[in-house]
Scaffold this motif. Structure first.
Motif, short mmCIF file in Angstrom:
data_model
loop_
_atom_site.label_atom_id
_atom_site.label_comp_id
_atom_site.label_asym_id
_atom_site.label_seq_id
_atom_site.Cartn_x
_atom_site.Cartn_y
_atom_site.Cartn_z
N MET A 1 0.84 -1.19 0.00
CA MET A 1 0.00 0.00 0.00
C MET A 1 0.88 1.24 0.00
O MET A 1 1.63 1.46 0.94
CB MET A 1 -0.89 -0.01 1.24
CG MET A 1 -2.00 1.00 1.23
SD MET A 1 -2.95 0.91 2.75
CE MET A 1 -3.35 -0.84 2.76
N PRO A 2 0.84 2.09 -1.04
CA PRO A 2 1.73 3.24 -1.11
C PRO A 2 1.55 4.19 0.05
O PRO A 2 0.44 4.61 0.37
CB PRO A 2 1.33 3.89 -2.45
CG PRO A 2 0.61 2.84 -3.22
CD PRO A 2 -0.03 1.96 -2.21
N GLU A 3 2.67 4.58 0.67
CA GLU A 3 2.60 5.45 1.83
C GLU A 3 2.13 6.86 1.47
O GLU A 3 1.65 7.59 2.31
CB GLU A 3 3.98 5.51 2.51
CG GLU A 3 4.35 4.23 3.24
CD GLU A 3 3.37 3.90 4.35
OE1 GLU A 3 2.94 4.82 5.08
OE2 GLU A 3 3.01 2.73 4.49
N SER A 4 2.31 7.27 0.21
CA SER A 4 1.97 8.63 -0.20
C SER A 4 0.52 8.78 -0.64
O SER A 4 0.14 9.83 -1.12
CB SER A 4 2.90 9.07 -1.34
OG SER A 4 2.75 8.20 -2.46
N SER A 5 -0.27 7.77 -0.52
CA SER A 5 -1.64 7.81 -1.04
C SER A 5 -2.44 8.94 -0.40
O SER A 5 -2.48 9.09 0.82
CB SER A 5 -2.33 6.47 -0.77
OG SER A 5 -1.68 5.43 -1.45
N LEU A 167 -7.07 -9.49 -11.75
CA LEU A 167 -7.59 -8.30 -12.41
C LEU A 167 -8.29 -7.36 -11.42
O LEU A 167 -8.77 -6.30 -11.83
CB LEU A 167 -8.56 -8.69 -13.53
CG LEU A 167 -8.00 -9.61 -14.62
CD1 LEU A 167 -9.09 -9.91 -15.65
CD2 LEU A 167 -6.78 -8.99 -15.30
N ASN A 168 -8.37 -7.77 -10.17
CA ASN A 168 -9.10 -7.01 -9.14
C ASN A 168 -10.54 -6.76 -9.58
O ASN A 168 -11.13 -5.71 -9.30
CB ASN A 168 -8.41 -5.69 -8.82
CG ASN A 168 -8.75 -5.17 -7.43
OD1 ASN A 168 -9.29 -5.91 -6.61
ND2 ASN A 168 -8.44 -3.91 -7.17
N ALA A 189 -11.82 8.70 -2.23
CA ALA A 189 -12.65 7.61 -1.70
C ALA A 189 -12.41 6.33 -2.49
O ALA A 189 -12.25 5.24 -1.91
CB ALA A 189 -14.12 8.00 -1.76
N LYS A 190 -12.36 6.44 -3.80
CA LYS A 190 -12.11 5.26 -4.62
C LYS A 190 -10.75 4.67 -4.31
O LYS A 190 -10.60 3.44 -4.16
CB LYS A 190 -12.20 5.64 -6.10
CG LYS A 190 -11.99 4.48 -7.05
CD LYS A 190 -12.16 4.91 -8.50
CE LYS A 190 -11.90 3.77 -9.46
NZ LYS A 190 -12.08 4.19 -10.88
N ALA A 191 -9.74 5.52 -4.19
CA ALA A 191 -8.39 5.04 -3.88
C ALA A 191 -8.35 4.37 -2.52
O ALA A 191 -7.70 3.34 -2.34
CB ALA A 191 -7.39 6.19 -3.93
N GLY A 192 -9.05 4.94 -1.55
CA GLY A 192 -9.06 4.34 -0.21
C GLY A 192 -9.75 2.99 -0.18
O GLY A 192 -9.27 2.06 0.47
N LEU A 193 -10.87 2.87 -0.87
CA LEU A 193 -11.59 1.60 -0.90
C LEU A 193 -10.75 0.50 -1.53
O LEU A 193 -10.84 -0.68 -1.14
CB LEU A 193 -12.90 1.76 -1.65
CG LEU A 193 -13.98 2.60 -0.94
CD1 LEU A 193 -15.10 2.95 -1.90
CD2 LEU A 193 -14.53 1.87 0.28
N LEU A 194 -9.92 0.86 -2.51
CA LEU A 194 -9.11 -0.13 -3.23
C LEU A 194 -7.75 -0.37 -2.59
O LEU A 194 -7.09 -1.38 -2.90
CB LEU A 194 -8.91 0.33 -4.68
CG LEU A 194 -10.15 0.38 -5.57
CD1 LEU A 194 -9.80 0.99 -6.93
CD2 LEU A 194 -10.75 -1.00 -5.75
N TYR A 197 -6.12 -3.73 -1.46
CA TYR A 197 -6.27 -4.84 -2.39
C TYR A 197 -5.42 -4.59 -3.65
O TYR A 197 -5.90 -4.56 -4.77
CB TYR A 197 -7.75 -5.01 -2.74
CG TYR A 197 -8.62 -5.06 -1.49
CD1 TYR A 197 -8.36 -6.02 -0.50
CD2 TYR A 197 -9.64 -4.15 -1.27
CE1 TYR A 197 -9.11 -6.07 0.66
CE2 TYR A 197 -10.40 -4.20 -0.11
CZ TYR A 197 -10.13 -5.15 0.85
OH TYR A 197 -10.87 -5.20 2.01
N ASP A 198 -4.12 -4.39 -3.39
CA ASP A 198 -3.21 -3.93 -4.43
C ASP A 198 -2.38 -5.05 -5.05
O ASP A 198 -1.44 -4.77 -5.80
CB ASP A 198 -2.28 -2.85 -3.87
CG ASP A 198 -1.51 -3.32 -2.65
OD1 ASP A 198 -1.71 -4.47 -2.21
OD2 ASP A 198 -0.72 -2.51 -2.11
N SER A 199 -2.68 -6.29 -4.76
CA SER A 199 -1.95 -7.42 -5.34
C SER A 199 -2.84 -8.65 -5.30
O SER A 199 -3.79 -8.71 -4.51
CB SER A 199 -0.66 -7.68 -4.57
OG SER A 199 -0.95 -8.20 -3.28
#
Length: 312
Positions: A1-5, A167-168, A189-194, A197-199
């Motif tokens: 999970m990228p720390e800069s998100s 493919l998530n 919000a979209k970035a947070g919900l996803l 689940y990054d792999s």
């Protein structure tokens, strides 16, 4: 999970961990006052494919007046994601009960959505003396009356699991299909919900929930849900609220009607232009309903929440 998100500005909460054997369950435990002087606990339980991020506005609105506890189910959110695990309703229920007992939560207001409804209600049936109030949105606690084709497709042997993991497919599609108006889900919000689940490995819990949907009576969770439905009547003396996005194609208004038949005294808010992600599209009316519901059914040591501090 990228720390800069950038989504992290909407989730400024401290992490806590519960050891479950060899795995760790992540949870939020937010309260403005020291324990036990904080207000009675609100326990917010998410479904699939969301996580504690989904409840961020509940935490922000109520943590000054209540203790707000929000777990991530094992395999989801910031919890451990074991690749070999019994991802079933019964196991998630037992994990939630372990958290409730470890924190010694009493006078709980259960707030639950999607699979969180079945998990939270199963815990309430198992430990009714610990629960005081119940608020549900777009969920089920009975064998599904129907399963939409788009979810059945995720159960295609081999291909369905591969698509969800590589493919998530499930979580990504939800950011479009779980809202009536895709534009209502902002970039953060979209970035947070996803984010969790990054792999492919980090999507194992999503797959586990989908596999646990009973498509036939022979599925083990069918019996668990059938028994839960029979037990729901034992909760009828507790204050119950139902908040429903009426444009949800999965937990349709028929699911709402089913709960209303079981609990005819339940207070209901129907959001006519809201889909499945009620806390994203219908945030403010839902928060207002919950504030009014809490005020209408007060508990000892409870004060009114600050109405001006909800997150986006």
């Amino acid at each position: 999970m990228p720390e800069s998100s950038s989504w992290k500005s909407e989730y400024p909460f401290a992490s806590n961990w519960l050891d479950l054997g060899t795995h760790r369950l992540h949870y939020l435990d937010e309260h403005a006052r020291p324990l036990p002087e904080s207000g009675p606990p609100i326990l917010a339980v998410h479904g699939n494919p969301t996580w504690s991020f989904y409840w961020r506005s509940i935490v922000s609105r109520f943590r000054d007046s209540h203790r707000v506890v929000v777990p991530d189910h094992l395999g989801m959110g910031l919890s451990d994601k074991p690749q070999q695990y019994d991802y079933t309703l019964a196991r998630h229920r037992d994990n939630l009960l372990a958290l409730i007992e470890r924190l010694d939560l009493r006078g709980i207001t259960l707030v639950a959505h999607d699979w969180g409804g079945a998990i939270g209600l199963a815990a309430a049936v198992a430990a009714p003396d610990r629960f005081a109030r119940i608020v549900l949105s777009n969920t089920g606690a009975f064998p599904p009356p129907s399963v939409p084709l788009r979810i059945r497709m995720c159960r295609i042997p081999i291909l369905g699991s591969w698509a969800m993991r590589h493919l998530n497919l499930f979580a990504l599609a939800a950011t479009r299909m779980a809202v009536e108006k895709p534009s209502s889900l902002g970039t953060e919000a979209k970035a947070g919900l996803l984010a969790p689940y990054d792999s492919p490995g980090n999507r194992i819990g999503i797959v586990g929930f989908v596999k646990d949907i009973p498509l036939a009576p022979s599925h083990p969770t069918h019996a668990t849900l059938a028994q839960l439905e029979r037990d729901l009547v034992t909760l009828q003396d507790k204050p119950i609220g139902l908040v429903w996005g009426m444009r949800d194609w999965c937990f349709t208004p028929e699911c709402l009607s089913r709960f209303q038949r079981i609990w005819p005294a339940a207070q209901t808010l129907q959001l006519t232009d809201v889909g499945h992600y009620v806390m994203e599209e219908g945030r403010e009316p839902t928060l207002e309903f919950l504030q009014a519901f809490v005020a209408r059914h007060p508990l000892p040591g409870e004060s009114a929440p600050n109405a001006g501090v909800a997150a986006r």
